[in-house]
Each structure stands twice: as structure tokens, then as C-alpha cells.
Design a protein around this motif. Structure first.
Motif, PDB file in Angstrom:
ATOM      1  N   SER A  70       0.827  -1.204   0.000  1.00  0.00           N
ATOM      2  CA  SER A  70       0.000   0.000   0.000  1.00  0.00           C
ATOM      3  C   SER A  70       0.865   1.260   0.000  1.00  0.00           C
ATOM      4  O   SER A  70       0.488   2.275  -0.597  1.00  0.00           O
ATOM      5  CB  SER A  70      -0.951  -0.001   1.189  1.00  0.00           C
ATOM      6  N   LEU A  71       2.038   1.205   0.652  1.00  0.00           N
ATOM      7  CA  LEU A  71       2.955   2.345   0.614  1.00  0.00           C
ATOM      8  C   LEU A  71       3.526   2.547  -0.786  1.00  0.00           C
ATOM      9  O   LEU A  71       3.712   3.680  -1.235  1.00  0.00           O
ATOM     10  CB  LEU A  71       4.091   2.149   1.612  1.00  0.00           C
ATOM     11  N   SER A  97       9.603  -0.426  -1.442  1.00  0.00           N
ATOM     12  CA  SER A  97       9.742  -1.477  -2.454  1.00  0.00           C
ATOM     13  C   SER A  97      10.969  -2.338  -2.192  1.00  0.00           C
ATOM     14  O   SER A  97      10.946  -3.545  -2.436  1.00  0.00           O
ATOM     15  CB  SER A  97       9.796  -0.874  -3.851  1.00  0.00           C
ATOM     16  N   LEU A  98      12.038  -1.741  -1.672  1.00  0.00           N
ATOM     17  CA  LEU A  98      13.225  -2.531  -1.317  1.00  0.00           C
ATOM     18  C   LEU A  98      12.939  -3.482  -0.160  1.00  0.00           C
ATOM     19  O   LEU A  98      13.367  -4.637  -0.166  1.00  0.00           O
ATOM     20  CB  LEU A  98      14.390  -1.606  -0.959  1.00  0.00           C
ATOM     21  N   LYS A  99      12.225  -3.004   0.833  1.00  0.00           N
ATOM     22  CA  LYS A  99      11.883  -3.858   1.964  1.00  0.00           C
ATOM     23  C   LYS A  99      10.942  -4.992   1.544  1.00  0.00           C
ATOM     24  O   LYS A  99      11.046  -6.112   2.038  1.00  0.00           O
ATOM     25  CB  LYS A  99      11.236  -3.042   3.073  1.00  0.00           C
ATOM     26  N   ASN A 117       0.742   9.788  -3.228  1.00  0.00           N
ATOM     27  CA  ASN A 117       0.884  11.013  -2.446  1.00  0.00           C
ATOM     28  C   ASN A 117       2.202  11.071  -1.681  1.00  0.00           C
ATOM     29  O   ASN A 117       2.624  12.147  -1.263  1.00  0.00           O
ATOM     30  CB  ASN A 117      -0.275  11.161  -1.462  1.00  0.00           C
ATOM     31  N   LEU A 118       2.827   9.926  -1.470  1.00  0.00           N
ATOM     32  CA  LEU A 118       4.101   9.893  -0.754  1.00  0.00           C
ATOM     33  C   LEU A 118       5.248  10.287  -1.666  1.00  0.00           C
ATOM     34  O   LEU A 118       5.160  10.194  -2.890  1.00  0.00           O
ATOM     35  CB  LEU A 118       4.348   8.485  -0.194  1.00  0.00           C
ATOM     36  N   LYS A 119       6.353  10.700  -1.061  1.00  0.00           N
ATOM     37  CA  LYS A 119       7.528  11.069  -1.842  1.00  0.00           C
ATOM     38  C   LYS A 119       8.220   9.809  -2.356  1.00  0.00           C
ATOM     39  O   LYS A 119       8.078   8.726  -1.788  1.00  0.00           O
ATOM     40  CB  LYS A 119       8.485  11.890  -0.989  1.00  0.00           C
ATOM     41  N   ASN A 120       8.977   9.982  -3.425  1.00  0.00           N
ATOM     42  CA  ASN A 120       9.623   8.840  -4.074  1.00  0.00           C
ATOM     43  C   ASN A 120      10.602   8.075  -3.181  1.00  0.00           C
ATOM     44  O   ASN A 120      10.623   6.851  -3.228  1.00  0.00           O
ATOM     45  CB  ASN A 120      10.317   9.289  -5.357  1.00  0.00           C
ATOM     46  N   PRO A 121      11.432   8.731  -2.358  1.00  0.00           N
ATOM     47  CA  PRO A 121      12.355   7.944  -1.510  1.00  0.00           C
ATOM     48  C   PRO A 121      11.632   7.002  -0.539  1.00  0.00           C
ATOM     49  O   PRO A 121      12.102   5.895  -0.278  1.00  0.00           O
ATOM     50  CB  PRO A 121      13.155   9.006  -0.758  1.00  0.00           C
ATOM     51  N   VAL A 122      10.492   7.436  -0.041  1.00  0.00           N
ATOM     52  CA  VAL A 122       9.716   6.587   0.871  1.00  0.00           C
ATOM     53  C   VAL A 122       9.172   5.378   0.114  1.00  0.00           C
ATOM     54  O   VAL A 122       9.234   4.239   0.601  1.00  0.00           O
ATOM     55  CB  VAL A 122       8.563   7.401   1.515  1.00  0.00           C
TER      56      VAL A 122
END
Length: 99
Positions: A27-28, A43-45, A33-38
Motif C-alpha cells: 500500500s505504501l 519497495s526494497l523492503k 501522495n508519498l515522496k519517491n524515496p519513501v
């Protein structure tokens, strides 16, 4: 067979824990609406989660014998044990039909 049943139970417990974690990370990732680094860290996790703990790795097994083929969905018994229990009258409401 007992070893395989225990192994399957461990996989189910790990799947339950990782399934919720993967749902949150997914979902993240999809939230625009979230910034790309988040989103990238999420996605890495998500990719780091173990591949052995997903639903397609879990095998349905008979509770009594541990067979993995032809499992009855409602009772979680194999076809052979289900017929044996019905013939003995252990399953309430069912009996073997005769023609």
C-alpha cells in the motif's frame, strides 16, 4: 509425515506475519501522495521479504495422515480419511449413501 506437517505449520505462521507486513508495504508503494524515496525504500523492503513465506508455497495437508492430494476443503481431511470417518459415523450429519 509428522515432520512435513510441522514444517507446514511453521510456514503458515511465518506467512501470517509476513502477509500483513507485505500488505502494508504494498500500500505504501502504490500510494502516489508519498515522496519517491519513501516509496522506493518500501519497495526494497518488500523485495527483501523471504520468498518462501508466500501463500503459493503453503501446501494443504490432511490433519490426520498428512497427505497432500485430494483434500476436502470444509473438513481438511484427505479423501480416504473422509470416507473412513463417514463410514464409521464420526462426521455428524453425513452417512454413506447406498443405492
Amino acid at each position: 509425515m509428522k515432520k512435513q506437517i510441522i514444517k507446514d505449520l511453521k510456514k503458515r505462521k511465518l506467512n501470517l506475519v509476513n502477509d500483513n507486513r507485505f500488505f502494508i508495504l504494498k500500500s505504501l508503494i502504490k500510494n502516489s501522495n508519498l515522496k519517491n524515496p519513501v516509496r522506493w525504500s518500501a519497495s526494497l523492503k518488500a523485495s527483501d521479504l523471504s520468498k518462501t513465506n508466500f501463500k503459493h508455497k503453503i501446501v494443504k495437508r490432511c490433519v490426520l495422515t498428512g497427505r497432500k492430494s485430494k483434500i476436502h476443503n470444509n473438513y481438511r481431511f484427505s479423501r480416504l480419511m473422509f470416507l473412513r470417518l463417514v463410514r464409521n459415523g464420526c462426521v455428524s450429519g453425513l452417512k454413506k449413501s447406498t443405492w
